[in-house]
Design an enzyme around this catalytic site. Structure first.
Site, PDB file in Angstrom:
ATOM      1  N   GLY A 187       3.900   0.260   2.442  1.00 31.44           N
ATOM      2  CA  GLY A 187       4.729  -0.861   1.996  1.00 31.44           C
ATOM      3  C   GLY A 187       5.439  -0.566   0.680  1.00 31.44           C
ATOM      4  O   GLY A 187       6.656  -0.781   0.565  1.00 31.44           O
ATOM      5  N   GLY A 201       0.815  -1.218   0.000  1.00 30.01           N
ATOM      6  CA  GLY A 201       0.000   0.000   0.000  1.00 30.01           C
ATOM      7  C   GLY A 201       0.844   1.260   0.000  1.00 30.01           C
ATOM      8  O   GLY A 201       1.985   1.275  -0.476  1.00 30.01           O
ATOM      9  N   GLU A 243       2.031  11.385   3.229  1.00 23.86           N
ATOM     10  CA  GLU A 243       1.718  11.232   1.805  1.00 23.86           C
ATOM     11  C   GLU A 243       1.978  12.551   1.081  1.00 23.86           C
ATOM     12  O   GLU A 243       1.832  13.629   1.643  1.00 23.86           O
ATOM     13  CB  GLU A 243       0.272  10.771   1.634  1.00 23.86           C
ATOM     14  CG  GLU A 243       0.138   9.314   2.022  1.00 23.86           C
ATOM     15  CD  GLU A 243      -1.290   8.797   1.950  1.00 23.86           C
ATOM     16  OE1 GLU A 243      -2.058   9.258   1.103  1.00 23.86           O
ATOM     17  OE2 GLU A 243      -1.620   7.922   2.768  1.00 23.86           O
ATOM     18  N   CYS A 292      -4.681   8.410   8.697  1.00 25.98           N
ATOM     19  CA  CYS A 292      -4.033   8.111   9.984  1.00 25.98           C
ATOM     20  C   CYS A 292      -4.533   8.900  11.191  1.00 25.98           C
ATOM     21  O   CYS A 292      -4.796   8.297  12.236  1.00 25.98           O
ATOM     22  CB  CYS A 292      -2.532   8.327   9.848  1.00 25.98           C
ATOM     23  SG  CYS A 292      -1.786   7.196   8.673  1.00 25.98           S
TER      24      CYS A 292
HETATM   25  N1  NAD Z   1      -0.664   5.959   4.601  1.00 30.06           N
HETATM   26  C1  NAD Z   1       0.288   6.524   5.307  1.00 30.06           C
HETATM   27  O1  NAD Z   1       0.739   7.613   4.983  1.00 30.06           O
HETATM   28  C2  NAD Z   1       0.843   5.858   6.541  1.00 30.06           C
HETATM   29  C3  NAD Z   1       1.997   6.386   7.125  1.00 30.06           C
HETATM   30  C4  NAD Z   1       2.526   5.751   8.256  1.00 30.06           C
HETATM   31  C5  NAD Z   1       1.929   4.603   8.759  1.00 30.06           C
HETATM   32  N2  NAD Z   1       0.820   4.102   8.161  1.00 30.06           N
HETATM   33  C6  NAD Z   1       0.270   2.832   8.681  1.00 30.06           C
HETATM   34  O2  NAD Z   1       0.753   1.781   7.832  1.00 30.06           O
HETATM   35  C7  NAD Z   1      -0.246   0.758   7.679  1.00 30.06           C
HETATM   36  C8  NAD Z   1      -0.554   0.534   6.218  1.00 30.06           C
HETATM   37  O3  NAD Z   1      -1.112   1.724   5.708  1.00 30.06           O
HETATM   38  P1  NAD Z   1      -1.317   1.943   4.139  1.00 30.06           P
HETATM   39  O4  NAD Z   1      -1.783   3.351   3.988  1.00 30.06           O
HETATM   40  O5  NAD Z   1      -0.118   1.485   3.412  1.00 30.06           O
HETATM   41  O6  NAD Z   1      -2.521   0.923   3.867  1.00 30.06           O
HETATM   42  P2  NAD Z   1      -3.071   0.399   2.456  1.00 30.06           P
HETATM   43  O7  NAD Z   1      -4.483   0.057   2.664  1.00 30.06           O
HETATM   44  O8  NAD Z   1      -2.680   1.359   1.384  1.00 30.06           O
HETATM   45  O9  NAD Z   1      -2.221  -0.942   2.189  1.00 30.06           O
HETATM   46  C9  NAD Z   1      -2.362  -2.117   2.932  1.00 30.06           C
HETATM   47  C10 NAD Z   1      -2.229  -3.290   1.980  1.00 30.06           C
HETATM   48  O10 NAD Z   1      -2.175  -4.496   2.742  1.00 30.06           O
HETATM   49  C11 NAD Z   1      -2.786  -5.528   1.977  1.00 30.06           C
HETATM   50  N3  NAD Z   1      -3.123  -6.662   2.858  1.00 30.06           N
HETATM   51  C12 NAD Z   1      -4.024  -6.706   3.865  1.00 30.06           C
HETATM   52  N4  NAD Z   1      -3.994  -7.922   4.462  1.00 30.06           N
HETATM   53  C13 NAD Z   1      -3.055  -8.656   3.814  1.00 30.06           C
HETATM   54  C14 NAD Z   1      -2.556  -9.980   3.971  1.00 30.06           C
HETATM   55  N5  NAD Z   1      -3.012 -10.780   4.939  1.00 30.06           N
HETATM   56  N6  NAD Z   1      -1.607 -10.415   3.116  1.00 30.06           N
HETATM   57  C15 NAD Z   1      -1.124  -9.608   2.131  1.00 30.06           C
HETATM   58  N7  NAD Z   1      -1.551  -8.335   1.943  1.00 30.06           N
HETATM   59  C16 NAD Z   1      -2.496  -7.856   2.785  1.00 30.06           C
HETATM   60  C17 NAD Z   1      -3.993  -4.848   1.359  1.00 30.06           C
HETATM   61  O11 NAD Z   1      -4.460  -5.551   0.227  1.00 30.06           O
HETATM   62  C18 NAD Z   1      -3.414  -3.463   1.011  1.00 30.06           C
HETATM   63  O12 NAD Z   1      -2.944  -3.400  -0.323  1.00 30.06           O
HETATM   64  C19 NAD Z   1      -1.433   1.218   8.534  1.00 30.06           C
HETATM   65  O13 NAD Z   1      -1.316   0.621   9.805  1.00 30.06           O
HETATM   66  C20 NAD Z   1      -1.230   2.708   8.638  1.00 30.06           C
HETATM   67  O14 NAD Z   1      -1.797   3.229   9.818  1.00 30.06           O
HETATM   68  C21 NAD Z   1       0.270   4.688   7.049  1.00 30.06           C
HETATM   69  O1  UPG Z   2      -0.656  22.727   9.166  1.00 30.04           O
HETATM   70  C1  UPG Z   2      -1.329  21.792   8.709  1.00 30.04           C
HETATM   71  C2  UPG Z   2      -0.776  20.550   8.327  1.00 30.04           C
HETATM   72  C3  UPG Z   2      -1.603  19.553   7.837  1.00 30.04           C
HETATM   73  N1  UPG Z   2      -2.934  19.761   7.711  1.00 30.04           N
HETATM   74  C4  UPG Z   2      -3.807  18.669   7.220  1.00 30.04           C
HETATM   75  O2  UPG Z   2      -3.570  17.512   8.003  1.00 30.04           O
HETATM   76  C5  UPG Z   2      -3.800  16.341   7.249  1.00 30.04           C
HETATM   77  C6  UPG Z   2      -2.630  15.370   7.357  1.00 30.04           C
HETATM   78  O3  UPG Z   2      -1.515  15.910   6.707  1.00 30.04           O
HETATM   79  P1  UPG Z   2      -0.065  15.250   6.783  1.00 30.04           P
HETATM   80  O4  UPG Z   2       0.253  14.977   8.190  1.00 30.04           O
HETATM   81  O5  UPG Z   2       0.854  16.129   6.050  1.00 30.04           O
HETATM   82  O6  UPG Z   2      -0.255  13.920   5.921  1.00 30.04           O
HETATM   83  P2  UPG Z   2      -0.383  12.366   6.318  1.00 30.04           P
HETATM   84  O7  UPG Z   2       0.028  11.606   5.120  1.00 30.04           O
HETATM   85  O8  UPG Z   2      -1.714  12.108   6.919  1.00 30.04           O
HETATM   86  O9  UPG Z   2       0.762  12.121   7.425  1.00 30.04           O
HETATM   87  C7  UPG Z   2       0.477  11.990   8.819  1.00 30.04           C
HETATM   88  O10 UPG Z   2       0.072  10.664   9.118  1.00 30.04           O
HETATM   89  C8  UPG Z   2       1.039   9.660   8.745  1.00 30.04           C
HETATM   90  C9  UPG Z   2       0.399   8.311   9.020  1.00 30.04           C
HETATM   91  O11 UPG Z   2       0.538   7.892  10.328  1.00 30.04           O
HETATM   92  C10 UPG Z   2       2.322   9.885   9.522  1.00 30.04           C
HETATM   93  O12 UPG Z   2       3.281   8.894   9.172  1.00 30.04           O
HETATM   94  C11 UPG Z   2       2.859  11.288   9.233  1.00 30.04           C
HETATM   95  O13 UPG Z   2       4.029  11.525  10.011  1.00 30.04           O
HETATM   96  C12 UPG Z   2       1.779  12.308   9.565  1.00 30.04           C
HETATM   97  O14 UPG Z   2       2.220  13.623   9.191  1.00 30.04           O
HETATM   98  C13 UPG Z   2      -4.054  16.815   5.814  1.00 30.04           C
HETATM   99  O15 UPG Z   2      -5.449  16.840   5.567  1.00 30.04           O
HETATM  100  C14 UPG Z   2      -3.489  18.226   5.807  1.00 30.04           C
HETATM  101  O16 UPG Z   2      -4.104  19.056   4.860  1.00 30.04           O
HETATM  102  C15 UPG Z   2      -3.506  20.977   8.083  1.00 30.04           C
HETATM  103  O17 UPG Z   2      -4.716  21.168   7.982  1.00 30.04           O
HETATM  104  N2  UPG Z   2      -2.682  21.958   8.564  1.00 30.04           N
END
Ligand code: NAD
Ligand code: UPG
Length: 480
Positions: A13, A10, A161, A272
Site C-alpha cells: 500500500g 504496508g 521488495e 509471498c
Molecule cells: N510484500 C510484498 O512484496 C507484496 C507484493 C505483492 C503483493 N503483496 C500482497 O499485498 C497484500 C499486502 O501485503 P503487505 O506486504 O503490504 O502487508 P503488510 O502486512 O505490510 O500491510 C498490511 C497493512 O494492512 C493493515 N490493515 C489490516 N486490516 C486493516 C483494516 N481493516 N483497515 C485498515 N488497515 C488494515 C495492517 O495494519 C497493515 O499495516 C498481501 O495480500 C500480499 O500478499 C505483497
Molecule cells: O534466483 C533467485 C531469486 C530469488 N531468490 C529468493 O527468493 C525470495 C523472493 O525474492 P523476490 O521474488 O525477489 O522478492 P519478493 O519481494 O518476495 O517478490 C516476490 O513476491 C512478491 C509478492 O507477491 C511479488 O509481487 C513479486 O513479483 C515476487 O518476485 C528471496 O528470498 C530471494 O532471495 C532466490 O533464492 N534465487
C-alpha cells in the site's frame, strides 16, 4: 479531483500509492491503516519500511497529494476508488489451517466500505487473494450497500521488495481484471487511466476478474518453482562436482528459459511465495485436483529440504556438533535491500543451529534485535516442517547475541553463515576475519556471494551452495 483511498499502509500500500501520487499530481491519494505506529512512521522521517528510493518519492508528494491517516472511515467515504491492500496471511486455525488464505482483514475492510459509503465506488483488490474472492467481496458489498453501486476490480501487485520503486516506475505489466458488463468495463477503463499516466498502454493488460486473481498466484508459483528447480539441481551439483552457477548460466542462455531467477540459494523467503503457493494448493484441493495440488506442494518441500540441507552441512562439517561453538550469522533479511524478515530462510537455519546448541552472533544491516528475537521464538502453524526447523524456546535466546558489524559477528567464531546477499558482504576483509576466528575456520555461503577459491587460499574451509565440494566437506558427508 479524483480521490483514491488505499486501505493498508504496508509494503504494498505505501510504495504503490506513493508512486501513484507522484505520477498523477491531479489525483489525491490517502493511505489509511488501523495501525497508529505505522501511520505515525509514514508521516515521519523514519518510514516504517526500508526500500531504496522510497524516501525520495514520499518526500516529493507527502502533504501535497499524498496523505497518511488513521481516519479510515472518512477517507474511504470520500474516495472514488478504494484500493484494499491489507494482509492476507495463511490461516493458522480452523478449516484450511496452514494452507488457505486468511481473509479476515479483507472481509472486515469490505464490511467497513459498505457501512461508510455514501457514493458509488470502484473497489480494487490489491492484496493477493484466492481466485473468486471478488465474488465474495461483491456479495458483502451488495448485501450491505443501501443501493450504492460498487464495481470490484482485481489489480494484483507484482513488485518485489528491495526493488519496489523501480518495479513500480517500470512494471513488466499492470494487470486489471473486471466484470465483462458495461459498468465493469467502465471501471476497468477508469483504473487504466490512472496507470496510463506513466505505464505504456500495451503493458496494461485487461482481463476478467478470475483470470487476474489466478494470474497473480500463478506468477508467484512459477517464480518460486524456478528457485526450487535450481536448488534441487544444486544438491545434484554438489554430489557430482558440477557447478550450479555454470549450469544456471548454460540453461538460462536458452531464450525459451531466460537467465533471471536462477540463483541457487539457501532457500526462498519473503511474505509471498510460500503463502501464495499454499493457497494455490488449497484451491486445487478444494476443486478436486489433488495431483495438481501435489505438484505445487513439491516446490515448498524442496525449499524446506534446502534449508535443512544447509543446517546439516554446517553441523556435519564441524565434527557433527556445534554445541557451544560460536557461529556468526551474516544477514537475516529474506533478501538484500529490505529489512523484512517474513519467512526468511535465516529463521529456519538459526533455529536448526540453536537446536544443536550453537552460540549465534547475528548481524544484519537493516533488521533489529527485537525483530530477530520475535522471529526465532514465534510459534506459527507448521506445515509439515522438518523437526529441526521448529521454533526455539525463549530460553534458547540466551544462545544468541546481536551485533552491528560483520567483523564482530565473526570474532572468535568457528564458522560464519552468509544468509542474505547484502552487497557489503562481498567486500569484507576476509583475511582479517580469518585471523580473528577459531581454526579450522569455516564459511558457509548460502547466497554464493564469496569467491570460494580466494577464501580457500586464505585458509578457510568453504561451503558454497551447489559448488564443487571442498575436500573437507567430501570427507564429512551430510545426511538429510
Ligand atoms: N510484500 C510484498 O512484496 C507484496 C507484493 C505483492 C503483493 N503483496 C500482497 O499485498 C497484500 C499486502 O501485503 P503487505 O506486504 O503490504 O502487508 P503488510 O502486512 O505490510 O500491510 C498490511 C497493512 O494492512 C493493515 N490493515 C489490516 N486490516 C486493516 C483494516 N481493516 N483497515 C485498515 N488497515 C488494515 C495492517 O495494519 C497493515 O499495516 C498481501 O495480500 C500480499 O500478499 C505483497
Ligand atoms: O534466483 C533467485 C531469486 C530469488 N531468490 C529468493 O527468493 C525470495 C523472493 O525474492 P523476490 O521474488 O525477489 O522478492 P519478493 O519481494 O518476495 O517478490 C516476490 O513476491 C512478491 C509478492 O507477491 C511479488 O509481487 C513479486 O513479483 C515476487 O518476485 C528471496 O528470498 C530471494 O532471495 C532466490 O533464492 N534465487
Amino acid at each position: 479531483m479524483v480521490k483514491i483511498c488505499c486501505i493498508g499502509a504496508g509494503y504494498v500500500g505505501g510504495p504503490t500509492m506513493a508512486v501513484i501520487a507522484l505520477k498523477c499530481p491531479s489525483i489525491e491519494v490517502a493511505v489509511v491503516d488501523i495501525s497508529n505506529p505505522r501511520i505515525t512512521a509514514w508521516n515521519s522521517d523514519q518510514l516504517p519500511i526500508y526500500e531504496p528510493g522510497l524516501d525520495d518519492v514520499v518526500k516529493q508528494c507527502r502533504g501535497k497529494n499524498l496523505f497518511f491517516s488513521t481516519d479510515v472511515e472518512k477517507h474511504v467515504a470520500e474516495a472514488d476508488i478504494v484500493f484494499v491492500s491489507v494482509n492476507t496471511p495463511t490461516k493458522s486455525q480452523g478449516l484450511g489451517a496452514g494452507k488457505a488464505a486468511d481473509l479476515t482483514y479483507w472481509e472486515s475492510a469490505a464490511r467497513m466500505i459498505a457501512d461508510v459509503s455514501k457514493s458509488a465506488k470502484i473497489v480494487v483488490e490489491k492484496s493477493t487473494v484466492p481466485v473468486k474472492t471478488a465474488e465474495a467481496i461483491e456479495k458483502i458489498l451488495t448485501h450491505n450497500s443501501k443501493g450504492i453501486e460498487f464495481q470490484i476490480l482485481s489489480n494484483p501487485e507484482f513488485l518485489a521488495e528491495g526493488t519496489a520503486i523501480p518495479d513500480l516506475f517500470n512494471p513488466d505489466r499492470v494487470l486489471i481484471g473486471g466484470r465483462e458488463t458495461p459498468e465493469g468495463l467502465k471501471a476497468v477503463q477508469a483504473l487504466k487511466e490512472v496507470y496510463a499516466h506513466w505505464v505504456p498502454e500495451e503493458q496494461i493488460i485487461c482481463t476478467n476478474l478470475w483470470s487476474a486473481e489466478l494470474s497473480k498466484l500463478a506468477a508467484n508459483a512459477f517464480l518460486a518453482q524456478r528457485i526450487s528447480s535450481v536448488n534441487a539441481m544444486s544438491a545434484l551439483c554438489e554430489a557430482t562436482g558440477a557447478d550450479v552457477s555454470h549450469v544456471s548460466h548454460a540453461v538460462g542462455k536458452d531464450t525459451r528459459i531466460g537467465p533471471k531467477f536462477l540463483n541457487a540459494s539457501v532457500g526462498f523467503g519473503g511474505s509471498c511465495f510460500q503463502k501464495d503457493i499454499l493457497n494455490l494448493v488449497y484451491i486445487c484441493e478444494c476443486n478436486g485436483l489433488p495431483e495438481v495440488a501435489n505438484y505445487w506442494k513439491q516446490v515448498i518441500k524442496i525449499n524446506d529440504y534446502q534449508k535443512s540441507r544447509f543446517v546439516n552441512r554446517v553441523v556435519s562439517s564441524m565434527f557433527n556438533t556445534v554445541s557451544g561453538k560460536k557461529i556468526g550469522i551474516l544477514g537475516f533479511a529474506f533478501k538484500k535491500d529490505t529489512g523484512d524478515t517474513r519467512e526468511t530462510p535465516a529463521i529456519d537455519v538459526c533455529r536448526g543451529l540453536l537446536v544443536d546448541r550453537a552460540q549465534l552472533s547475528i548481524y544484519d544491516p537493516q533488521v533489529s534485535q527485537d525483530q530477530i528475537q520475535k522471529d526465532l521464538t514465534m510459534v506459527k502453524f507448521d506445515w509439515e516442517h522438518p523437526v529441526i526447523l521448529k521454533p526455539v524456546s525463549p530460553t534458547a535466546l540466551k544462545q544468541v547475541t546481536f551485533v552491528w558489524d560483520a567483523y564482530e559477528a565473526s570474532k572468535d567464531a568457528h564458522g560464519i553463515c552468509i544468509l542474505t546477499e547484502w552487497d557489503e558482504f562481498k567486500t569484507l576483509d576476509f583475511q582479517r576475519i580469518y585471523d580473528n576466528m577459531q581454526k579450522p575456520a569455516f564459511v558457509f555461503d548460502g547466497r554464493n556471494v564469496v569467491d570460494p577459491k580466494k577464501l580457500q587460499q586464505i585458509g578457510f574451509i568453504v561451503y558454497s551452495i551447489g559448488k564443487p565440494l571442498d575436500q573437507w566437506l567430501k570427507d564429512m558427508p551430510a545426511v538429510v
